[in-house]
Structures are given as structure tokens and as C-alpha cells.
Design a protein around this motif. Structure first.
Motif, PDB file in Angstrom:
ATOM      1  N   VAL A  13      -2.519  -1.386   0.201  1.00 24.54           N
ATOM      2  CA  VAL A  13      -3.577  -2.416  -1.271  1.00 24.54           C
ATOM      3  C   VAL A  13      -2.371  -1.341  -2.277  1.00 24.54           C
ATOM      4  CG1 VAL A  13      -5.342  -1.634  -2.636  1.00 24.54           C
ATOM      5  CG2 VAL A  13      -5.360  -2.154  -0.640  1.00 24.54           C
ATOM      6  N   ILE A  14      -2.029  -1.871  -2.853  1.00 19.86           N
ATOM      7  CA  ILE A  14      -0.920  -1.857  -4.790  1.00 19.86           C
ATOM      8  C   ILE A  14      -2.198  -0.613  -5.379  1.00 19.86           C
ATOM      9  CG2 ILE A  14       0.420  -1.773  -6.248  1.00 19.86           C
ATOM     10  CD1 ILE A  14       1.831  -3.314  -4.158  1.00 19.86           C
ATOM     11  N   LYS A  15      -2.612   0.492  -6.101  1.00 24.14           N
ATOM     12  CA  LYS A  15      -3.698   0.787  -7.185  1.00 24.14           C
ATOM     13  C   LYS A  15      -2.641   1.354  -8.401  1.00 24.14           C
ATOM     14  CE  LYS A  15      -7.285   2.082  -3.533  1.00 24.14           C
ATOM     15  NZ  LYS A  15      -7.912   3.238  -2.932  1.00 24.14           N
ATOM     16  N   CYS A  16      -3.235   0.736  -9.517  1.00 29.71           N
ATOM     17  CA  CYS A  16      -2.654   0.928 -10.475  1.00 29.71           C
ATOM     18  C   CYS A  16      -3.709   1.917 -10.533  1.00 29.71           C
ATOM     19  CB  CYS A  16      -2.165   0.341 -11.654  1.00 29.71           C
ATOM     20  SG  CYS A  16      -1.310   0.062 -12.858  1.00 29.71           S
ATOM     21  N   GLY A  19      -6.652   1.150 -13.042  1.00 29.73           N
ATOM     22  CA  GLY A  19      -7.883   0.939 -12.179  1.00 29.73           C
ATOM     23  C   GLY A  19      -7.586  -0.127 -11.326  1.00 29.73           C
ATOM     24  N   SER A  20      -6.613  -1.673 -11.382  1.00 27.80           N
ATOM     25  CA  SER A  20      -6.028  -2.619 -11.208  1.00 27.80           C
ATOM     26  C   SER A  20      -5.748  -1.682  -9.650  1.00 27.80           C
ATOM     27  CB  SER A  20      -5.231  -3.442 -11.959  1.00 27.80           C
ATOM     28  OG  SER A  20      -4.671  -4.080 -11.299  1.00 27.80           O
ATOM     29  N   GLU A  21      -6.272  -3.191  -8.660  1.00 25.92           N
ATOM     30  CA  GLU A  21      -5.588  -3.533  -7.052  1.00 25.92           C
ATOM     31  C   GLU A  21      -4.839  -4.712  -6.813  1.00 25.92           C
ATOM     32  OE1 GLU A  21      -8.496  -2.007  -4.541  1.00 25.92           O
ATOM     33  OE2 GLU A  21      -8.893  -0.207  -5.276  1.00 25.92           O
ATOM     34  N   LEU A  22      -3.863  -4.214  -6.630  1.00 26.51           N
ATOM     35  CA  LEU A  22      -3.629  -6.029  -5.738  1.00 26.51           C
ATOM     36  C   LEU A  22      -3.235  -5.606  -4.217  1.00 26.51           C
ATOM     37  CD1 LEU A  22      -1.305  -8.333  -6.211  1.00 26.51           C
ATOM     38  CD2 LEU A  22       0.252  -6.713  -6.031  1.00 26.51           C
ATOM     39  N   ARG A  23      -3.951  -6.837  -3.047  1.00 34.15           N
ATOM     40  CA  ARG A  23      -3.695  -6.734  -2.032  1.00 34.15           C
ATOM     41  C   ARG A  23      -2.621  -7.711  -1.748  1.00 34.15           C
ATOM     42  NH1 ARG A  23      -7.704  -4.124  -0.106  1.00 34.15           N
ATOM     43  NH2 ARG A  23      -9.606  -3.839  -1.457  1.00 34.15           N
ATOM     44  N   GLU A  30      -1.122   1.931   1.785  1.00 33.65           N
ATOM     45  CA  GLU A  30      -1.504   2.003   0.521  1.00 33.65           C
ATOM     46  C   GLU A  30       0.031   3.040  -0.382  1.00 33.65           C
ATOM     47  OE1 GLU A  30      -5.046   4.823  -1.445  1.00 33.65           O
ATOM     48  OE2 GLU A  30      -5.492   3.348  -0.504  1.00 33.65           O
ATOM     49  N   HIS A  32       0.008   3.283  -4.738  1.00 32.63           N
ATOM     50  CA  HIS A  32       0.256   4.290  -5.618  1.00 32.63           C
ATOM     51  C   HIS A  32       1.200   4.241  -6.811  1.00 32.63           C
ATOM     52  CE1 HIS A  32      -3.887   5.669  -4.216  1.00 32.63           C
ATOM     53  NE2 HIS A  32      -2.777   5.768  -3.119  1.00 32.63           N
ATOM     54  N   CYS A  36       1.762  -2.158 -13.962  1.00 31.38           N
ATOM     55  CA  CYS A  36       1.903  -2.441 -14.105  1.00 31.38           C
ATOM     56  C   CYS A  36       1.014  -3.872 -14.591  1.00 31.38           C
ATOM     57  CB  CYS A  36       0.361  -3.396 -12.441  1.00 31.38           C
ATOM     58  SG  CYS A  36      -1.344  -2.751 -13.756  1.00 31.38           S
TER      59      CYS A  36
END
Length: 69
Positions: A13-16, A19-23, A30, A32, A36
Motif C-alpha cells: 500500500v502506498i499512502k500519500c 490521504g490517498s492510497e494506492l494498492r 507499506e 509513505h 501523488c
């Protein structure tokens, strides 16, 4: 390929910061990031362009004596 020397490739999971998340899949579980495609000014259309007017003219004026030779 040799066995047992490669890192495990798993879902990640890439978290910006927005608050956006990309799987995706990666060797890290994980990640951060600060910006993005959802919050970067270039992609959102809110980019502020720096006023560069006059820079080329200033350069040409400064180096005109070298260009004339």
C-alpha cells in the motif's frame, strides 16, 4: 534463478500525505509519500507558473558582445 536469495514480492500500500492510497505489489509492505497524482499541483491544474519574463532578453543583452564576434 537461485532459491531463497530474492526478497518476497507481496501486496503493498502506498499512502500519500493527502490521504490517498494506492494498492500495488512490491518488496516493501507499506510506503509513505508526500505528494501523488491526486494532490500534486501539476496534475490538479493548480500549478503556479513562475514569471520568467525578461530572462532571455537579459541573457541576450549581457552576452551580446560575445555573440557579435
Amino acid at each position: 534463478m537461485k532459491k531463497e536469495i530474492h526478497p518476497e514480492y507481496q501486496e503493498a500500500v502506498i499512502k500519500c500525505a493527502c490521504g490517498s492510497e494506492l494498492r500495488t505489489r512490491s518488496t516493501a509492505k507499506e510506503m509513505h509519500v508526500n505528494t501523488c497524482a491526486h494532490c500534486h499541483p501539476f496534475f490538479t491544474g493548480k500549478a503556479k507558473y513562475i514569471d520568467t519574463e525578461g530572462r532571455v532578453e537579459r541573457f541576450q543583452k549581457r552576452y551580446a558582445k560575445f555573440m557579435n564576434k
